[in-house]
Design an enzyme around this catalytic site. Structure first.
Site, PDB file in Angstrom:
ATOM      1  N   ASN A   4     -11.674   9.082 -16.071  1.00 42.75           N
ATOM      2  CA  ASN A   4     -12.898   9.828 -16.365  1.00 42.75           C
ATOM      3  C   ASN A   4     -12.711  11.259 -15.851  1.00 42.75           C
ATOM      4  O   ASN A   4     -12.736  11.494 -14.646  1.00 42.75           O
ATOM      5  CB  ASN A   4     -14.092   9.144 -15.671  1.00 42.75           C
ATOM      6  CG  ASN A   4     -15.386   9.917 -15.860  1.00 42.75           C
ATOM      7  OD1 ASN A   4     -15.438  10.876 -16.632  1.00 42.75           O
ATOM      8  ND2 ASN A   4     -16.433   9.509 -15.158  1.00 42.75           N
ATOM      9  N   LYS A  28     -14.667  13.738 -16.276  1.00 42.37           N
ATOM     10  CA  LYS A  28     -15.935  14.428 -15.981  1.00 42.37           C
ATOM     11  C   LYS A  28     -15.927  15.827 -16.613  1.00 42.37           C
ATOM     12  O   LYS A  28     -15.369  15.984 -17.688  1.00 42.37           O
ATOM     13  CB  LYS A  28     -16.174  14.454 -14.460  1.00 42.37           C
ATOM     14  CG  LYS A  28     -16.052  13.051 -13.854  1.00 42.37           C
ATOM     15  CD  LYS A  28     -16.514  12.937 -12.439  1.00 42.37           C
ATOM     16  CE  LYS A  28     -16.359  11.497 -11.961  1.00 42.37           C
ATOM     17  NZ  LYS A  28     -16.901  11.261 -10.633  1.00 42.37           N
ATOM     18  N   HIS A  34     -23.517   6.161 -16.065  1.00 34.90           N
ATOM     19  CA  HIS A  34     -22.792   6.704 -14.906  1.00 34.90           C
ATOM     20  C   HIS A  34     -23.802   7.265 -13.897  1.00 34.90           C
ATOM     21  O   HIS A  34     -24.788   7.895 -14.286  1.00 34.90           O
ATOM     22  CB  HIS A  34     -21.804   7.790 -15.335  1.00 34.90           C
ATOM     23  CG  HIS A  34     -20.815   8.106 -14.264  1.00 34.90           C
ATOM     24  ND1 HIS A  34     -21.143   8.867 -13.163  1.00 34.90           N
ATOM     25  CD2 HIS A  34     -19.517   7.735 -14.103  1.00 34.90           C
ATOM     26  CE1 HIS A  34     -20.083   8.951 -12.375  1.00 34.90           C
ATOM     27  NE2 HIS A  34     -19.088   8.277 -12.916  1.00 34.90           N
ATOM     28  N   GLU A  47     -23.778   9.741 -12.072  1.00 32.79           N
ATOM     29  CA  GLU A  47     -24.024  11.185 -12.106  1.00 32.79           C
ATOM     30  C   GLU A  47     -25.090  11.526 -13.140  1.00 32.79           C
ATOM     31  O   GLU A  47     -25.802  12.531 -13.001  1.00 32.79           O
ATOM     32  CB  GLU A  47     -22.699  11.930 -12.371  1.00 32.79           C
ATOM     33  CG  GLU A  47     -21.841  11.957 -11.109  1.00 32.79           C
ATOM     34  CD  GLU A  47     -20.350  12.051 -11.339  1.00 32.79           C
ATOM     35  OE1 GLU A  47     -19.921  12.274 -12.486  1.00 32.79           O
ATOM     36  OE2 GLU A  47     -19.593  11.877 -10.363  1.00 32.79           O
ATOM     37  N   GLU A  62     -19.465   0.946  -9.589  1.00 33.30           N
ATOM     38  CA  GLU A  62     -19.161   2.171  -8.862  1.00 33.30           C
ATOM     39  C   GLU A  62     -20.224   2.394  -7.780  1.00 33.30           C
ATOM     40  O   GLU A  62     -21.313   2.906  -8.082  1.00 33.30           O
ATOM     41  CB  GLU A  62     -19.161   3.370  -9.810  1.00 33.30           C
ATOM     42  CG  GLU A  62     -18.136   3.299 -10.913  1.00 33.30           C
ATOM     43  CD  GLU A  62     -17.746   4.690 -11.419  1.00 33.30           C
ATOM     44  OE1 GLU A  62     -16.577   5.071 -11.236  1.00 33.30           O
ATOM     45  OE2 GLU A  62     -18.601   5.386 -11.972  1.00 33.30           O
ATOM     46  N   GLY A 108     -16.220  10.171  -5.165  1.00 33.51           N
ATOM     47  CA  GLY A 108     -15.858  11.505  -4.699  1.00 33.51           C
ATOM     48  C   GLY A 108     -15.872  11.694  -3.191  1.00 33.51           C
ATOM     49  O   GLY A 108     -15.794  12.820  -2.701  1.00 33.51           O
ATOM     50  N   SER A 140     -13.463   6.728  -5.692  1.00 36.55           N
ATOM     51  CA  SER A 140     -12.366   7.178  -4.815  1.00 36.55           C
ATOM     52  C   SER A 140     -11.078   6.371  -4.949  1.00 36.55           C
ATOM     53  O   SER A 140     -10.335   6.235  -3.976  1.00 36.55           O
ATOM     54  CB  SER A 140     -12.827   7.197  -3.351  1.00 36.55           C
ATOM     55  OG  SER A 140     -13.840   8.170  -3.180  1.00 36.55           O
TER      56      SER A 140
HETATM   57  P1  13P Z   1     -13.786   9.507  -8.075  1.00 40.12           P
HETATM   58  O1  13P Z   1     -12.592   8.659  -8.423  1.00 40.12           O
HETATM   59  O2  13P Z   1     -13.499  10.980  -8.154  1.00 40.12           O
HETATM   60  O3  13P Z   1     -14.445   9.070  -6.828  1.00 40.12           O
HETATM   61  O4  13P Z   1     -14.856   9.269  -9.272  1.00 40.12           O
HETATM   62  C1  13P Z   1     -15.185   7.995  -9.621  1.00 40.12           C
HETATM   63  C2  13P Z   1     -16.007   8.044 -10.850  1.00 40.12           C
HETATM   64  O5  13P Z   1     -17.132   8.492 -10.821  1.00 40.12           O
HETATM   65  C3  13P Z   1     -15.407   7.556 -12.084  1.00 40.12           C
HETATM   66  O6  13P Z   1     -16.347   7.390 -13.086  1.00 40.12           O
END
Ligand code: 13P
Length: 248
Positions: free
Chosen positions: A10, A12, A98, A100, A167, A173, A209
């Site tokens: 991903n 982003k 997600h 976010e 997640e 992150g 992460s």
């Molecule tokens: P990270 O691997 O950067 O923590 O992000 C995870 C994520 O949100 C994948 O969708």
């Protein structure tokens, strides 16, 4: 039970066309017999989807989008992309729910409407769930799973195109991953909740992460069928390392 192991990248809101050449090694790796059960899927930003599809044309690597609108085909929704548009572009997958986006105000009902539309257009969905740190501290993790799964998957009849990604929001992150035991318990709870809705054993992925440093412990967690990787996937060397360590 699926024998496939999913490696999802991903990206982003990162990436540019200049990074496409860095994917050549990954394309070569994906063709090796050893990785025949590895399902590698890239989710670049909308603007790069076409380039990625072209790049992966002769490989087994698939491409998906990071979100879509809940209206299936067309409509007056400025700045939005519909499931039909993604399908027409050649996308096979879409990430929905997600954290976010949930954090930006997306509700379980919004996620559900998107899921129904995307499935109607024959897209495979990566349905994200997970608790915040506040919810974890209040010991609400399992009730969050229940709420997100029951509301998000309401009305879904065919589960063949559904993948679930766990997640924990506090892990995204941050470099912090759940303790092995905790992760195993949570994945098994998610599996239990899903099994009440469908006989089909859905792939459950872990995200948060994931790195080439912690993959050796994550890969041993039972019940996990792959990984949803954020920042480490933007560096193809690190992403390849994650795949190699998991499969070895
Ligand atoms: P990270 O691997 O950067 O923590 O992000 C995870 C994520 O949100 C994948 O969708």
């Amino acid at each position: 039970m699926t024998n496939n192991i999913y490696f999802i990248a991903n990206w982003k809101m990162f990436g540019s066309t200049s990074l496409l050449n860095s994917l050549n090694k990954l394309i070569n790796l994906s063709k090796l017999k050893k990785y025949k059960n590895s399902k590698i899927i890239y989710f670049p930003p909308f603007t790069l989807i076409k380039d990625f599809i072209k790049k992966f044309n002769k490989s087994k690597i698939s491409v998906g989008a990071q979100n879509c609108h809940h209206v299936q085909d067309y409509g007056s929704f400025t700045g939005s992309i519909s499931p039909k548009m993604l399908k027409d572009l050649g996308c096979k997958y879409v990430i929905l729910g997600h954290s976010e986006n949930r954090n930006d105000g997306e509700s379980d009902l919004d996620v559900n409407k998107k899921i129904i539309s995307a499935l109607n257009k024959n897209l495979k969905i990566v349905f994200c769930i997970g608790e915040t740190l506040k919810e974890k501290r209040k010991k609400l993790t399992h009730s969050v799973f229940k709420k997100q799964i029951n509301r998000g998957l309401k009305g879904v009849k065919n589960y063949r195109n559904v993948l679930v990604a766990y997640e924990p929001v506090w892990s995204i992150g941050t470099g912090v991953i759940p303790k092995s035991k905790e992760l195993e318990i949570n994945v098994s709870k998610i599996r239990k909740l899903l099994s009440k809705r469908t006989k089909y054993k859905l792939p459950i992925l872990y995200g948060g992460s994931v790195s080439s440093k912690n993959i050796n412990s994550l890969k041993n967690i039972s019940g996990i069928n792959g990984f949803l990787v954020g920042s480490a996937s933007q560096n193809s060397k690190k992403f390849i390392d994650i795949i190699k360590k998991t499969i070895n």
